[in-house]
Enzyme design. Structure first.
Site, PDB file in Angstrom:
ATOM      1  N   GLU A 112       0.321   9.985  -1.786  1.00  0.00           N
ATOM      2  CA  GLU A 112       1.463  10.623  -1.149  1.00  0.00           C
ATOM      3  C   GLU A 112       2.776  10.186  -1.788  1.00  0.00           C
ATOM      4  O   GLU A 112       2.898   9.073  -2.283  1.00  0.00           O
ATOM      5  CB  GLU A 112       1.457  10.300   0.351  1.00  0.00           C
ATOM      6  CG  GLU A 112       0.335  11.052   1.045  1.00  0.00           C
ATOM      7  CD  GLU A 112       0.039  10.587   2.461  1.00  0.00           C
ATOM      8  OE1 GLU A 112      -0.337  11.440   3.270  1.00  0.00           O
ATOM      9  OE2 GLU A 112       0.200   9.400   2.757  1.00  0.00           O
ATOM     10  N   CYS A 125      10.271   8.003  -2.843  1.00  0.00           N
ATOM     11  CA  CYS A 125       9.362   6.870  -2.691  1.00  0.00           C
ATOM     12  C   CYS A 125       8.026   7.261  -3.313  1.00  0.00           C
ATOM     13  O   CYS A 125       7.358   8.180  -2.840  1.00  0.00           O
ATOM     14  CB  CYS A 125       9.205   6.574  -1.196  1.00  0.00           C
ATOM     15  SG  CYS A 125       8.047   5.260  -0.848  1.00  0.00           S
ATOM     16  N   CYS A 132      -4.844   0.420  -1.770  1.00  0.00           N
ATOM     17  CA  CYS A 132      -4.313  -0.875  -2.177  1.00  0.00           C
ATOM     18  C   CYS A 132      -5.402  -1.919  -1.954  1.00  0.00           C
ATOM     19  O   CYS A 132      -6.109  -1.875  -0.961  1.00  0.00           O
ATOM     20  CB  CYS A 132      -3.078  -1.222  -1.335  1.00  0.00           C
ATOM     21  SG  CYS A 132      -2.259  -2.745  -1.874  1.00  0.00           S
ATOM     22  N   CYS A 136      -2.643  -6.404   3.783  1.00  0.00           N
ATOM     23  CA  CYS A 136      -1.599  -6.860   4.695  1.00  0.00           C
ATOM     24  C   CYS A 136      -1.945  -6.316   6.079  1.00  0.00           C
ATOM     25  O   CYS A 136      -2.283  -5.135   6.215  1.00  0.00           O
ATOM     26  CB  CYS A 136      -0.235  -6.392   4.222  1.00  0.00           C
ATOM     27  SG  CYS A 136       0.111  -6.996   2.547  1.00  0.00           S
ATOM     28  N   CYS A 139      -0.289  -3.066   7.556  1.00  0.00           N
ATOM     29  CA  CYS A 139      -0.104  -1.899   6.676  1.00  0.00           C
ATOM     30  C   CYS A 139      -1.345  -1.019   6.689  1.00  0.00           C
ATOM     31  O   CYS A 139      -2.458  -1.494   6.502  1.00  0.00           O
ATOM     32  CB  CYS A 139       0.180  -2.367   5.253  1.00  0.00           C
ATOM     33  SG  CYS A 139       0.265  -1.020   4.062  1.00  0.00           S
ATOM     34  N   GLY A 196       0.060   1.363  -2.684  1.00  0.00           N
ATOM     35  CA  GLY A 196      -0.352   0.499  -3.789  1.00  0.00           C
ATOM     36  C   GLY A 196       0.555  -0.669  -4.068  1.00  0.00           C
ATOM     37  O   GLY A 196       1.689  -0.720  -3.603  1.00  0.00           O
ATOM     38  N   GLU A 197       0.004  -1.634  -4.808  1.00  0.00           N
ATOM     39  CA  GLU A 197       0.782  -2.797  -5.240  1.00  0.00           C
ATOM     40  C   GLU A 197       1.150  -2.543  -6.704  1.00  0.00           C
ATOM     41  O   GLU A 197       0.296  -2.669  -7.596  1.00  0.00           O
ATOM     42  CB  GLU A 197      -0.060  -4.067  -5.068  1.00  0.00           C
ATOM     43  CG  GLU A 197       0.522  -5.301  -5.732  1.00  0.00           C
ATOM     44  CD  GLU A 197       2.005  -5.546  -5.462  1.00  0.00           C
ATOM     45  OE1 GLU A 197       2.386  -5.667  -4.288  1.00  0.00           O
ATOM     46  OE2 GLU A 197       2.780  -5.585  -6.438  1.00  0.00           O
ATOM     47  N   SER A 228       8.878  -2.602  -5.358  1.00  0.00           N
ATOM     48  CA  SER A 228       8.600  -3.467  -4.215  1.00  0.00           C
ATOM     49  C   SER A 228       7.242  -4.140  -4.405  1.00  0.00           C
ATOM     50  O   SER A 228       6.248  -3.485  -4.708  1.00  0.00           O
ATOM     51  CB  SER A 228       8.579  -2.637  -2.921  1.00  0.00           C
ATOM     52  OG  SER A 228       8.181  -3.441  -1.839  1.00  0.00           O
ATOM     53  N   SER A 250       8.332  -7.955  -0.314  1.00  0.00           N
ATOM     54  CA  SER A 250       7.842  -7.789   1.056  1.00  0.00           C
ATOM     55  C   SER A 250       7.628  -9.177   1.647  1.00  0.00           C
ATOM     56  O   SER A 250       6.552  -9.751   1.523  1.00  0.00           O
ATOM     57  CB  SER A 250       6.527  -7.007   1.039  1.00  0.00           C
ATOM     58  OG  SER A 250       6.774  -5.696   0.608  1.00  0.00           O
ATOM     59  N   LEU A 251       8.650  -9.704   2.284  1.00  0.00           N
ATOM     60  CA  LEU A 251       8.620 -11.091   2.740  1.00  0.00           C
ATOM     61  C   LEU A 251       7.903 -11.212   4.095  1.00  0.00           C
ATOM     62  O   LEU A 251       6.876 -11.862   4.211  1.00  0.00           O
ATOM     63  CB  LEU A 251      10.054 -11.624   2.819  1.00  0.00           C
ATOM     64  CG  LEU A 251      10.176 -13.127   2.981  1.00  0.00           C
ATOM     65  CD1 LEU A 251       9.685 -13.852   1.745  1.00  0.00           C
ATOM     66  CD2 LEU A 251      11.625 -13.511   3.295  1.00  0.00           C
ATOM     67  N   CYS A 370       7.397   3.948   6.201  1.00  0.00           N
ATOM     68  CA  CYS A 370       6.748   2.834   5.491  1.00  0.00           C
ATOM     69  C   CYS A 370       5.437   2.453   6.156  1.00  0.00           C
ATOM     70  O   CYS A 370       5.377   2.299   7.364  1.00  0.00           O
ATOM     71  CB  CYS A 370       7.588   1.562   5.546  1.00  0.00           C
ATOM     72  SG  CYS A 370       9.230   1.724   4.942  1.00  0.00           S
TER      73      CYS A 370
HETATM   74  N1  SAH Z   1       2.653  -2.862  -2.005  1.00  0.00           N
HETATM   75  C1  SAH Z   1       4.054  -2.996  -2.150  1.00  0.00           C
HETATM   76  C2  SAH Z   1       4.790  -1.671  -2.048  1.00  0.00           C
HETATM   77  C3  SAH Z   1       4.355  -0.675  -1.000  1.00  0.00           C
HETATM   78  S1  SAH Z   1       4.617  -1.099   0.677  1.00  0.00           S
HETATM   79  C4  SAH Z   1       4.590  -3.970  -1.142  1.00  0.00           C
HETATM   80  O1  SAH Z   1       3.860  -4.389  -0.261  1.00  0.00           O
HETATM   81  O2  SAH Z   1       5.752  -4.348  -1.282  1.00  0.00           O
HETATM   82  C5  SAH Z   1       6.328  -0.712   0.959  1.00  0.00           C
HETATM   83  C6  SAH Z   1       6.952  -1.507   2.128  1.00  0.00           C
HETATM   84  O3  SAH Z   1       6.505  -0.998   3.398  1.00  0.00           O
HETATM   85  C7  SAH Z   1       6.584  -2.968   2.084  1.00  0.00           C
HETATM   86  O4  SAH Z   1       7.681  -3.788   2.360  1.00  0.00           O
HETATM   87  C8  SAH Z   1       5.580  -3.041   3.208  1.00  0.00           C
HETATM   88  O5  SAH Z   1       5.443  -4.343   3.649  1.00  0.00           O
HETATM   89  C9  SAH Z   1       6.154  -2.102   4.215  1.00  0.00           C
HETATM   90  N2  SAH Z   1       5.211  -1.699   5.264  1.00  0.00           N
HETATM   91  C10 SAH Z   1       3.879  -1.596   5.182  1.00  0.00           C
HETATM   92  N3  SAH Z   1       3.346  -1.198   6.352  1.00  0.00           N
HETATM   93  C11 SAH Z   1       4.374  -1.031   7.212  1.00  0.00           C
HETATM   94  C12 SAH Z   1       4.469  -0.590   8.578  1.00  0.00           C
HETATM   95  N4  SAH Z   1       3.391  -0.227   9.262  1.00  0.00           N
HETATM   96  N5  SAH Z   1       5.693  -0.536   9.136  1.00  0.00           N
HETATM   97  C13 SAH Z   1       6.804  -0.836   8.413  1.00  0.00           C
HETATM   98  N6  SAH Z   1       6.768  -1.241   7.128  1.00  0.00           N
HETATM   99  C14 SAH Z   1       5.580  -1.343   6.521  1.00  0.00           C
HETATM  100 FE1  SF4 Z   2      -0.728  -3.155  -0.181  1.00  0.00          FE
HETATM  101 FE2  SF4 Z   2       1.942  -3.302   0.138  1.00  0.00          FE
HETATM  102 FE3  SF4 Z   2       0.359  -2.360   2.117  1.00  0.00          FE
HETATM  103 FE4  SF4 Z   2       0.308  -4.962   1.488  1.00  0.00          FE
HETATM  104  S1  SF4 Z   2       2.081  -3.794   2.338  1.00  0.00           S
HETATM  105  S2  SF4 Z   2      -1.486  -3.645   1.869  1.00  0.00           S
HETATM  106  S3  SF4 Z   2       0.589  -4.881  -0.717  1.00  0.00           S
HETATM  107  S4  SF4 Z   2       0.675  -1.410   0.127  1.00  0.00           S
END
Ligand code: SAH
Ligand code: SF4
Length: 390
Positions: A112, A125, A132, A136, A139, A196-197, A228, A250-251, A370
């Site tokens: 997407e 985006c 991925c 996390c 996510c 994806g990462e 990111s 992504s802290l 996100c």
């Molecule tokens: N994999 C990379 C980039 C894609 S995720 C990463 O993790 O940085 C893009 C952003 O969306 C990241 O900061 C991720 O932590 C955040 N994200 C993932 N799931 C989410 C959710 N359910 N609600 C809000 N932000 C989310």
């Molecule tokens: Fe992958 Fe980023 Fe989602 Fe973590 S937040 S599972 S690294 S897409």
């Protein structure tokens, strides 16, 4: 305005899949393709630069309009190659103007791409992988099992097709102008924050960023491209050297114990290592800051103590802080922090000198926010199956 879904009825011609798309090839690879078609060496440079300009400045999808290229060569090109982007399965437009495209790749896998218009800018985006490999816990993308890297062409192709759909080529008219910004260019920023990462697909993402930022092509400045990452520490300095885009981290947690749970890759590269890599990122200044993303999870990481610790942790890094309200998905083990609590948290962050840090969720009605990516298509697939005649 209500959210709308368009299902693209036009399948790609069967032969198209057999031909290679030139989208995503760099200049040396294009020169090779031309050589294979018999273009003499002394002409190749010029032909590559003509092709490049048609492809990336004008966004054409047909070799036949390339009027400065000889007719015979255009025919040869068309016989062997295409200018195809990934196929659009659906296009959805949110009540807030956010657009989401579900794309089908040549092997049938899906990703997407999301476009977020604002008054004075438009952010695209894009995805870097199908699914991925990281898990996390908050996510939804991470729950998808099938994973593969996107090719350079599939990454650049997302920018191309978004430009096609919002009329962001010179002289083009958008097929559906709803909610587009008033800027000359409709895509002013690109973020690698889709599925994806991106640092696990380093080479293809780097090559795609080089094409996207090429001044004689798509011309999206590296200052306006943000990668990111969840924190693939050894790749961060390499990314700084070889790509040099803006960086977002992504802290989500300020203590290793909690971050191990939310972002499990933290067990491999804990906070100390991650922040050290951030501090050393090339070119940082007040004008070029790292963005730290922090998803607000109720009762998990949203306390005022956490906010204070966050500010302390980032003290010596030129940083922006992005507080992201958690976007729920079916079966998610978290809730979004209460608005009141987000405000308290934001106040601590504001007082420390970080401006307007809460990112408002966009496109929630089309599951484009996100961390929601992929769920909509799965749901939609299910409803399509249900609706299909037996
Ligand atoms: N994999 C990379 C980039 C894609 S995720 C990463 O993790 O940085 C893009 C952003 O969306 C990241 O900061 C991720 O932590 C955040 N994200 C993932 N799931 C989410 C959710 N359910 N609600 C809000 N932000 C989310
Ligand atoms: Fe992958 Fe980023 Fe989602 Fe973590 S937040 S599972 S690294 S897409």
């Amino acid at each position: 305005m209500t959210a709308t879904t368009l299902i693209d009825p036009a399948p790609q011609p069967a032969t198209a899949a057999l031909k290679e798309s030139l989208i995503g090839l760099g200049r040396p690879a294009l020169a090779e393709r031309l050589a294979a078609l018999g273009v003499p060496e002394r002409q190749r440079r010029m032909r590559v630069s003509q092709l490049w300009s048609w492809m990336y400045v004008r966004g054409v999808t047909d070799f036949d309009v390339m009027t400065d290229i000889a007719k015979e060569l255009r025919a040869e090109l068309a016989a062997h190659y295409t200018l195809a982007r990934p196929e659009i399965v659906t296009e959805q437009v949110s009540v807030d103007g956010t657009r989401k495209w579900l794309l089908r790749l040549d092997d049938g896998k899906e990703v997407e791409t999301v476009y977020i218009p604002e008054e004075d800018r438009g952010t695209l985006c894009i995805s870097s992988q199908v699914g991925c490999t990281l898990n996390c816990s908050f996510c939804h993308t991470g729950t998808q099992r099938l994973v593969r890297n996107l090719t350079t062409g599939e990454i650049v192709g997302q920018i191309m097709l978004a430009r096609d759909r919002i009329g962001d080529w010179p002289g083009a008219v958008p097929p559906d102008p709803r909610g587009l910004p008033d800027t000359e260019r409709k895509i002013t920023n690109v973020v690698l924050m889709g599925m994806g990462e991106p640092l696990y697909n380093f080479d293809n993402v780097r090559d795609a960023c080089a094409i996207a930022s090429d001044g004689e092509g798509l011309s999206i400045s590296k200052r306006r491209i943000t990668l990111s990452t969840s924190g693939i520490v050894p790749e961060i300095p390499r990314w700084g050297e070889e790509a040099g885009t803006m960086l977002a981290i992504s802290l989500h947690a300020v203590r290793d114990e909690l971050r191990n749970e939310l972002v499990p890759i933290n067990k491999k590269w804990p906070l100390k290592d991650l922040l050290e890599a951030c501090r050393a990122y090339p070119g940082l200044s007040n004008a070029k800051r790292i963005t730290f993303e922090y998803v607000m999870l109720k009762g998990v990481n949203d306390s005022v103590e956490d906010a204070k610790a966050l500010v302390r942790l980032l003290a010596k890094i030129p940083a922006k802080i992005n507080l992201i309200p958690f976007n729920p998905w079916p079966g998610a083990p978290y809730e979004c922090a209460d608005w009141e609590q987000i405000e308290k948290f934001a106040e601590v962050v504001n007082r420390a000198g970080y401006a307007s840090p809460v990112r408002s969720p966009r496109g929630r009605d089309i599951m484009a926010a996100c961390g929601q990516l992929k769920s909509a298509s799965l749901k939609q697939r299910a409803s399509e199956r249900l609706a299909a005649p037996a």
